[in-house]
Design an enzyme around this catalytic site. Structure first.
Site, PDB file in Angstrom:
ATOM      1  N   ARG A   1     -29.587 -25.179  -4.275  1.00 36.11           N
ATOM      2  CA  ARG A   1     -29.782 -23.918  -3.431  1.00 36.11           C
ATOM      3  C   ARG A   1     -31.180 -24.008  -3.150  1.00 36.11           C
ATOM      4  O   ARG A   1     -32.006 -24.187  -3.888  1.00 36.11           O
ATOM      5  CB  ARG A   1     -29.059 -22.153  -3.346  1.00 36.11           C
ATOM      6  CG  ARG A   1     -29.071 -22.364  -4.699  1.00 36.11           C
ATOM      7  CD  ARG A   1     -28.645 -20.787  -5.570  1.00 36.11           C
ATOM      8  NE  ARG A   1     -29.239 -20.712  -6.992  1.00 36.11           N
ATOM      9  CZ  ARG A   1     -30.088 -19.704  -7.581  1.00 36.11           C
ATOM     10  NH1 ARG A   1     -30.784 -19.691  -6.498  1.00 36.11           N
ATOM     11  NH2 ARG A   1     -29.884 -20.125  -8.511  1.00 36.11           N
TER      12      ARG A   1
ATOM     13  N   LYS B   1     -24.230 -28.018 -15.404  1.00 37.67           N
ATOM     14  CA  LYS B   1     -25.024 -27.979 -15.980  1.00 37.67           C
ATOM     15  C   LYS B   1     -24.760 -29.589 -16.925  1.00 37.67           C
ATOM     16  O   LYS B   1     -25.470 -29.892 -17.215  1.00 37.67           O
ATOM     17  CB  LYS B   1     -25.071 -26.711 -17.511  1.00 37.67           C
ATOM     18  CG  LYS B   1     -25.347 -26.331 -16.295  1.00 37.67           C
ATOM     19  CD  LYS B   1     -25.903 -24.713 -17.006  1.00 37.67           C
ATOM     20  CE  LYS B   1     -25.984 -23.570 -16.710  1.00 37.67           C
ATOM     21  NZ  LYS B   1     -27.664 -22.530 -17.000  1.00 37.67           N
TER      22      LYS B   1
ATOM     23  N   HIS C   1     -34.261 -13.723 -20.836  1.00 37.35           N
ATOM     24  CA  HIS C   1     -33.508 -14.864 -19.638  1.00 37.35           C
ATOM     25  C   HIS C   1     -33.431 -15.379 -18.124  1.00 37.35           C
ATOM     26  O   HIS C   1     -32.984 -15.912 -17.851  1.00 37.35           O
ATOM     27  CB  HIS C   1     -32.500 -15.789 -20.533  1.00 37.35           C
ATOM     28  CG  HIS C   1     -32.487 -15.796 -21.756  1.00 37.35           C
ATOM     29  ND1 HIS C   1     -31.350 -15.517 -22.814  1.00 37.35           N
ATOM     30  CD2 HIS C   1     -33.804 -16.188 -22.771  1.00 37.35           C
ATOM     31  CE1 HIS C   1     -32.162 -15.723 -23.943  1.00 37.35           C
ATOM     32  NE2 HIS C   1     -33.137 -16.264 -24.176  1.00 37.35           N
TER      33      HIS C   1
ATOM     34  N   GLU D   1     -27.117 -26.389 -27.020  1.00 30.83           N
ATOM     35  CA  GLU D   1     -28.828 -27.043 -27.051  1.00 30.83           C
ATOM     36  C   GLU D   1     -29.393 -26.682 -28.033  1.00 30.83           C
ATOM     37  O   GLU D   1     -29.772 -25.088 -28.142  1.00 30.83           O
ATOM     38  CB  GLU D   1     -29.322 -26.698 -25.163  1.00 30.83           C
ATOM     39  CG  GLU D   1     -29.534 -27.369 -24.243  1.00 30.83           C
ATOM     40  CD  GLU D   1     -29.594 -26.491 -22.948  1.00 30.83           C
ATOM     41  OE1 GLU D   1     -30.748 -25.998 -22.765  1.00 30.83           O
ATOM     42  OE2 GLU D   1     -29.787 -27.172 -21.772  1.00 30.83           O
TER      43      GLU D   1
HETATM   44  P1  ADP Z   1     -28.387 -19.649 -16.030  1.00 28.32           P
HETATM   45  O1  ADP Z   1     -28.386 -20.916 -15.302  1.00 28.32           O
HETATM   46  O2  ADP Z   1     -27.912 -19.056 -17.036  1.00 28.32           O
HETATM   47  O3  ADP Z   1     -29.881 -18.677 -16.090  1.00 28.32           O
HETATM   48  P2  ADP Z   1     -30.963 -21.449 -17.773  1.00 28.32           P
HETATM   49  O4  ADP Z   1     -30.144 -22.872 -18.170  1.00 28.32           O
HETATM   50  O5  ADP Z   1     -31.095 -21.389 -16.278  1.00 28.32           O
HETATM   51  O6  ADP Z   1     -29.316 -20.180 -17.638  1.00 28.32           O
HETATM   52  O7  ADP Z   1     -31.789 -20.259 -18.769  1.00 28.32           O
HETATM   53  C1  ADP Z   1     -32.228 -19.157 -18.361  1.00 28.32           C
HETATM   54  C2  ADP Z   1     -33.867 -18.988 -19.190  1.00 28.32           C
HETATM   55  O8  ADP Z   1     -33.071 -19.384 -20.401  1.00 28.32           O
HETATM   56  C3  ADP Z   1     -34.516 -20.408 -19.365  1.00 28.32           C
HETATM   57  O9  ADP Z   1     -35.998 -19.900 -18.456  1.00 28.32           O
HETATM   58  C4  ADP Z   1     -35.421 -19.711 -20.386  1.00 28.32           C
HETATM   59  O10 ADP Z   1     -35.910 -18.421 -20.725  1.00 28.32           O
HETATM   60  C5  ADP Z   1     -33.557 -19.659 -21.359  1.00 28.32           C
HETATM   61  N1  ADP Z   1     -33.279 -20.991 -22.021  1.00 28.32           N
HETATM   62  C6  ADP Z   1     -32.194 -21.898 -21.836  1.00 28.32           C
HETATM   63  N2  ADP Z   1     -32.455 -22.580 -22.502  1.00 28.32           N
HETATM   64  C7  ADP Z   1     -32.928 -22.884 -23.402  1.00 28.32           C
HETATM   65  C8  ADP Z   1     -33.228 -23.719 -24.563  1.00 28.32           C
HETATM   66  N3  ADP Z   1     -32.792 -24.629 -24.427  1.00 28.32           N
HETATM   67  N4  ADP Z   1     -34.411 -22.520 -25.019  1.00 28.32           N
HETATM   68  C9  ADP Z   1     -35.106 -22.393 -25.303  1.00 28.32           C
HETATM   69  N5  ADP Z   1     -35.097 -21.332 -24.172  1.00 28.32           N
HETATM   70  C10 ADP Z   1     -33.902 -21.668 -22.717  1.00 28.32           C
END
Ligand code: ADP
Length: 510
Positions: free
Chosen positions: A292, A116, A235, A200
């Site tokens: 992927r 990430k 999420h 973030e």
């Molecule tokens: P993971 O890889 O654990 O699934 P992600 O970074 O892909 O995590 O984020 C998954 C979800 O979490 C996103 O689709 C969103 O709903 C929420 N999310 C992630 N980062 C943020 C952010 N900075 N602000 C608001 N929501 C977020």
């Protein structure tokens, strides 16, 4: 082309891959743990090999066992599916050492884009906007807290090795920062063996919109358009669709260009997904790259007419992406719901067990990608995803009406499923207007359900909005040029000659 592909996965994605192999005339070798001996992927594969006990650490995550099976079975390529080892660079490296082709990106690209914080750093280098925050793992808690304070709460602590929402905590103020940090890092340690976190800004009710990219080994990188994945529970995606109801052609182009720029900079090859958050003003921010195939790849397949698994195999075999694919625009609308063996009335707790009976939907515009059958026992040991139900229609309205109809036809007894949740979501006015954001479903689930909620009413009766959807679908169908399967981007009107040329290009693919 390959002779035999090892499918290093289980469940619906293993079935999806072996179906592609069958159509391509490639033999498939499945692997299975002790509890998966009778699984659908084992039944449908050309060959199947045991790889150990149920815990994935002793079976599906054992690279040595997989390499041993590939050697014994005489495979020449390995498809990892999603989950398990799909984003672990040790697998492509082991494949290279064993003289096998890995159907996915090179190990280096997986590391430079998939991790990430590395992905964030690369995005900044190529001018792809990122969510404000740290680009390196947090070293000193006090420094991170003061950054959070100056950015303004809420902020989000995230695991560097993250995935599946694990190791993620929303922090609303200074007072809870330290304890949230401790919780998130110990959760990350348990899930990934890596406790590093980064920070973030927590965006307010964004949309999750992701771009499907494809890159060949000859330098061509293309965007296949977006998927809207904002309907999430804690999420995690629950419903996905293409195209996104909020994305304009101009924004699609900008996001597609950003995704392609990033993939190019990371030396990416094969299928990948660049995830973004989009705010209320349609500003987009890079989130991460999934190196992927995604669970939700079928919605892109439905609107582009492409088979992404076959395309992955072709690219891994060294084929080029045909030039015309750069100009693909979506046709119609597709939507997917993720069917889980879980109990919505008990906090969505997994509901493994024997499937006593099962009736599956079919008919126009309906696709079911699943990995189960009547009489099979859903094991307790893995993610309880039964499969995905996908609907396609000429318009979003027609697609939703079809999905609702398909969900009415779908019945399973013996286990609990989340089907009722979709029946509820698919009649919500916000959802019908396309006005959902990433916290929308969690907020909906906190609201008490009124006795007269539309989802509780007889599902077979057509409401006025159904009637409007039907009328719109009939009108659209009458306008539809049945040859206009793929169309040019921008204002360019496709000629019949171009369309036939493109179809011929698709036909030439393996
Ligand atoms: P993971 O890889 O654990 O699934 P992600 O970074 O892909 O995590 O984020 C998954 C979800 O979490 C996103 O689709 C969103 O709903 C929420 N999310 C992630 N980062 C943020 C952010 N900075 N602000 C608001 N929501 C977020």
């Amino acid at each position: 082309m390959f002779r035999k592909i090892l499918i290093a996965n289980r469940g619906e994605i293993a079935v999806r891959i072996l179906r592609a192999c069958r159509e391509l005339g490639i033999r498939s070798a499945a692997v299975f743990s002790e509890v998966d001996r009778k699984s659908l992927h084992v039944r449908l594969a050309d060959e199947a090999y045991p790889i150990g006990p149920a815990p994935s650490r002793e079976s599906y995550l054992c690279i040595d066992k997989l390499m041993d099976v590939a050697r014994r079975a005489g495979c020449d390529a390995v498809h990892p599916g999603y989950g398990f080892l799909a984003e672990n660079a040790a697998l492509p490296r082991a494949c290279t050492d064993a003289g096998l082709t890995f159907i996915g990106p090179p190990a280096d690209a997986m590391e430079s884009l998939g991790a990430k914080t590395a992905g964030r750093q690369l995005a900044r280098r190529v001018d792809v906007p990122t969510v404000p925050g740290t680009n390196d793992p947090i070293e000193k808690l006090a420094e991170a807290q003061s950054l959070a304070h100056s950015m303004g709460y809420p902020v989000l602590l995230k695991a560097v090795a993250g995935g599946g929402g694990k190791g993620m905590r929303v922090v609303d103020g200074d007072a809870e920062f330290e304890s949230a940090f401790r919780d998130a890092s110990s959760e990350a340690m348990n899930a990934f063996g890596d406790d590093r976190l980064y920070l973030e800004k927590y965006l307010d009710r964004p949309h999750h919109v992701e771009i499907q990219i494809f890159a060949d080994a000859h330098g061509r990188v293309v965007s296949l358009g977006e998927r809207e994945c904002s309907v999430q529970r804690r999420h995690q995606k629950v419903i996905e669709e293409a195209p996104s109801p909020i994305i304009t052609p101009d924004l699609r182009k900008k996001m597609g260009d950003a995704a392609v720029r990033l993939a190019r900079a990371g030396g990416y090859v094969n299928a990948g997904t660049v995830e973004f958050l989009v705010d209320a003003n349609l500003n987009f921010y890079f989130l991460e790259v999934n190196t992927r195939l995604q669970v939700e790849h079928p919605v892109t397949e439905q609107v582009t007419g492409l088979d992404l698994v076959k395309l992955q195999i072709a690219i891994a075999a060294g084929h080029r992406l045909p030039f015309a694919w750069e100009s693909i625009t979506p046709r119609g609308h597709a939507m997917e719901v993720r069917l889980y063996a879980e109990d919505p009335d008990n906090n969505f707790f997994p509901s493994p067990g024997k499937i006593i009976s099962r009736q599956v939907p079919s008919g126009p515009g309906v696709r079911l990608d699943d990995g189960v059958y009547e009489g099979w026992t859903v094991p307790n040991d893995y993610d309880p995803l039964l499969g995905k139900l996908i609907a396609w229609g000429n318009s979003r309205e027609e697609t939703i009406a079809r999905l609702r109809r398909a969900l009415e036809e779908y019945t399973v007894t013996g286990i609990k499923t989340n089907v009722g949740l979709f029946r509820r979501i698919l009649v919500e006015p916000d959802f019908l207007r396309g006005e959902m954001h990433t916290r929308w479903l969690d907020e909906l689930l906190r609201r008490p359900r009124s006795a007269a909620s539309p989802a509780d009413q007889n599902q077979t009766g057509n409401s006025p909005s159904d009637a409007a959807a039907i009328a719109a679908a009939i009108w659209q169908a009458s306008q539809w040029d049945r040859h206009a399967c793929l169309s040019c981007s921008s204002a360019d009107q496709p000629s019949r000659w171009k369309l036939e040329g493109r179809r011929a290009q698709l036909d030439r693919l393996p």
